[in-house]
Design a protein around this motif. Structure first.
Motif, PDB file in Angstrom:
ATOM      1  N   UNK A 144      44.484  21.342  35.034  1.00  0.00           N
ATOM      2  CA  UNK A 144      44.920  22.672  34.609  1.00  0.00           C
ATOM      3  C   UNK A 144      43.927  23.771  34.978  1.00  0.00           C
ATOM      4  N   UNK A 145      43.025  23.497  35.898  1.00  0.00           N
ATOM      5  CA  UNK A 145      42.036  24.511  36.284  1.00  0.00           C
ATOM      6  C   UNK A 145      42.700  25.828  36.692  1.00  0.00           C
ATOM      7  N   UNK A 146      43.743  25.831  37.549  1.00  0.00           N
ATOM      8  CA  UNK A 146      44.371  27.121  37.907  1.00  0.00           C
ATOM      9  C   UNK A 146      44.890  27.893  36.694  1.00  0.00           C
ATOM     10  N   UNK A 147      45.498  27.184  35.730  1.00  0.00           N
ATOM     11  CA  UNK A 147      46.014  27.849  34.541  1.00  0.00           C
ATOM     12  C   UNK A 147      44.881  28.386  33.665  1.00  0.00           C
ATOM     13  N   UNK A 148      43.785  27.628  33.569  1.00  0.00           N
ATOM     14  CA  UNK A 148      42.647  28.078  32.759  1.00  0.00           C
ATOM     15  C   UNK A 148      42.016  29.336  33.360  1.00  0.00           C
ATOM     16  N   UNK A 149      42.015  29.420  34.688  1.00  0.00           N
ATOM     17  CA  UNK A 149      41.512  30.631  35.343  1.00  0.00           C
ATOM     18  C   UNK A 149      42.473  31.795  35.096  1.00  0.00           C
TER      19      UNK A 149
END
Length: 453
Positions: A144-149
Motif C-alpha cells: 500500500x505504499x502508493x496509497x500511503x503516499x
C-alpha cells in the motif's frame, strides 16, 4: 524426472530458515529444489552443518547453489545497506544463468528480493511465487505504499510527513511513522535506497503469480480481509531437518533444560543480526541475574563489538557467578528449545520466524524490537494477541536491568497471558493439520506447481 523449483532467499538467517523449511515441504511433495544463496551464506550453511560435510544429504536432497553477492573482498558484509546494493546489481545476471541452466518454470522468491529478479524471470517465461517471511500485515503495508503516499503519511521518498502511529484497519498492529518498514540506521541516502527497494519489491509482489506468507489465518485475520491475495501457509517448520543454520548448534542446552521444572526457564535470544553495545549487554545480563530465574541466553560471537579486554573479563565473571542458574550458548536449536516444556517465556527481538516458533508452542513473549518489521510484530504480541509484554526503554533509550527483571517476572507469572499464548498456539497447530487453512493453501500451491511444471 521430478519437477524442479528454484528458491531465492535474502541472505540473512531469518529469511534462509523459513525458505529452507518451505523447500523441505516441496521435496516432501516430490519436487526438486535449487536453493540459491550467496557465496558467504553458502559457506555459513556448510559451516553450520559441522561434521556433516555432505550438504546435499544433510539438507534432504535440496541442492545448494552459490552466487557472488556483488561485493568486493574487503567490503563489510554486515553492512545491510552495502549488502543490499551489491545484491541488487549482481543478482539478475546470475539468476538468469541459473534459470537457463536448470530450465525451471517456477521461482519462489523472497519478498525482499523479488523485485531484483522479477523482470528476468518474466523475460524467460518463469512464473513467480512471492514468499514473505514477514507478517502479512507488514507485507500489506508495503503493498500500500502508493496509497500511503497519496494519503499524506509519507512523501515520495518515504520520509514520514506525520508523527505518531496510525491504523490501516481496526485490530491491526499500529504503524509508527518513526519506525517505517524501510527504516534503518543511516543518513537520507541510505533511507532512500531502502525505500526504493521496498517499493520495487512491492510492485513485483503485486504482479507475482502467487503471494505466499509464513503466517496463519487466526494470527492475522484482519490482514487477510485487507489483502485476500496473500495466502498464509505457516507457521513453517521442519522438525528434525536441517534448515540452514549459520552457526553450529550447541545441543548441550537441551539436556540442561531437561533438568528444570515446567515453564520455569527464561529463554533469551536476539536473532542473527541484532547488535547491542557493551553497556546494554551488561544491563541485560544483570537483569537476567536479578530476576532470579533459570535462564538460557544465546550470545553470538558478534552480538557486540565490545567483548574484549576488561569487558570480556567481566562477562566471564558473570558466567562463573551464574553458572548454577543460567546457561550461555553461542547458538542453539531454537525449534527444540521453544518446544521444550521447561521454557516459560521468550525474551525476543521480535523477528517473525522466532515469534512464529514461539506461537506454535504457546510460549509467552517479552518484546525487545530492533528494526524493520520488529515494531509491527511487537504490537501484535503486546496489543493485538496480548500473548506477551513490551519492554520500556528509559530516557536514554536503553533497557535497564530493573526493567528486565521486573518484566521477566510479570510475563512468566501472568496466567492470562499464558492461556492466550496456548490458545493461539492451538490455532496455529489446527491451521497446519489436514483441513486447516494453511494446510489447504499449501496444497493449492503444490497443485498449481505440479500442473505447470
Amino acid at each position: 524426472m521430478a519437477p524442479r523449483v528454484m528458491v531465492l532467499p535474502l541472505p540473512e538467517q531469518g529469511h534462509v530458515t523459513p525458505l529452507m523449511e518451505l523447500s523441505h515441504r516441496l521435496v516432501d511433495h516430490g519436487m526438486e529444489v535449487t536453493f540459491v544463496c550467496t557465496e558467504r551464506t553458502h559457506a555459513l550453511i556448510l559451516g553450520g552443518l559441522g561434521h556433516r560435510t555432505n550438504g546435499y544429504e544433510a539438507l534432504g536432497g535440496i541442492q545448494l547453489v552459490a552466487i557472488p553477492d556483488g561485493l568486493a573482498d574487503g567490503d563489510d558484509r554486515r553492512d545491510i545497506s552495502k549488502s543490499l546494493a551489491g545484491l541488487s546489481w549482481s543478482i539478475r545476471g546470475h539468476v538468469e544463468e541459473l534459470i537457463r541452466a536448470t530450465k525451471v518454470k517456477w521461482l519462489v522468491a523472497d519478498a525482499t528480493v523479488v523485485g531484483m529478479c522479477y523482470e528476468v524471470a518474466k523475460k524467460l517465461a518463469v512464473r513467480i511465487a512471492c514468499f514473505s517471511p514477514m507478517p502479512a500485515a507488514y507485507l500489506g503495508t508495503l503493498l500500500r505504499i502508493p496509497e500511503l503516499i497519496a494519503d499524506g503519511f509519507f512523501d515520495d521518498n518515504g520520509i514520514p510527513k506525520r508523527q505518531g502511529a496510525f491504523l490501516l484497519a481496526p485490530n491491526t498492529p499500529p504503524l509508527y511513522t518513526a519506525h517505517v518498514p524501510w527504516g534503518v540506521a543511516g543518513g537520507p541516502e541510505v533511507q532512500l535506497t531502502f525505500f526504493q527497494n521496498a517499493s520495487r519489491n512491492a510492485q513485483a509482489a503485486r504482479l507475482a503469480d502467487m503471494v505466499l506468507c509464513n503466517t496463519f489465518h487466526d494470527a492475522e485475520a484482519v490482514a487477510f480481509e485487507l489483502y485476500p491475495e496473500i495466502l498464509p501457509i505457516g507457521p513453517l517448520f521442519a522438525d528434525g531437518k536441517t534448515v540452514g543454520q549459520f552457526l553450529p548448534e550447541d545441543t548441550r542446552c537441551i539436556k540442561w533444560l531437561d533438568a528444570h521444572a515446567d515453564n520455569s526457564v527464561v529463554y533469551a535470544a536476539f536473532g542473527s543480526t541484532t547488535v547491542f553495545d557493551p553497556s546494554q549487554i551488561q544491563e541485560l545480563a544483570e537483569g537476567l541475574e536479578l530476576a532470579g530465574r533459570p535462564f538460557l541466553w544465546v550470545v553470538r560471537p558478534d552480538f557486540s563489538s565490545g567483548f574484549g579486554g576488561l569487558r570480556k573479563a567481566w562477562f566471564d565473571e558473570f558466567e562463573n557467578r551464574t553458572a548454577g542458574k543460567g546457561m550461555v550458548v553461542s547458538w542453539c536449536a531454537q525449534q527444540q528449545v521453544l518446544a521444550h516444556r521447561a521454557v516459560g517465556c521468550f525474551l525476543t527481538h521480535c523477528g517473525w520466524h522466532s515469534v512464529l516458533e514461539a506461537l506454535r508452542n504457546g510460549v509467552p513473549m517479552l518484546c525487545w524490537p530492533y528494526f524493520f518489521d520488529h515494531f509491527t510484530i511487537r504490537s501484535y504480541i503486546s496489543d493485538v494477541w496480548r500473548t506477551g509484554l513490551a519492554m520500556s526503554p528509559g530516557e536514554d533509550g536503553a533497557i535497564s536491568k530493573e526493567e528486565v527483571s521486573t518484566m521477566v517476572e510479570r510475563v512468566i507469572t501472568d496466567h492470562v497471558i499464558g492461556e492466550r499464548a496456548r490458545i493461539l498456539g492451538d490455532a496455529a497447530c489446527r491451521s497446519l493439520a489436514k483441513g486447516g487453512s494453511s494446510y489447504e493453501n499449501f496444497q493449492k500451491f503444490v497443485n498449481i506447481l505440479k500442473a505447470t511444471l
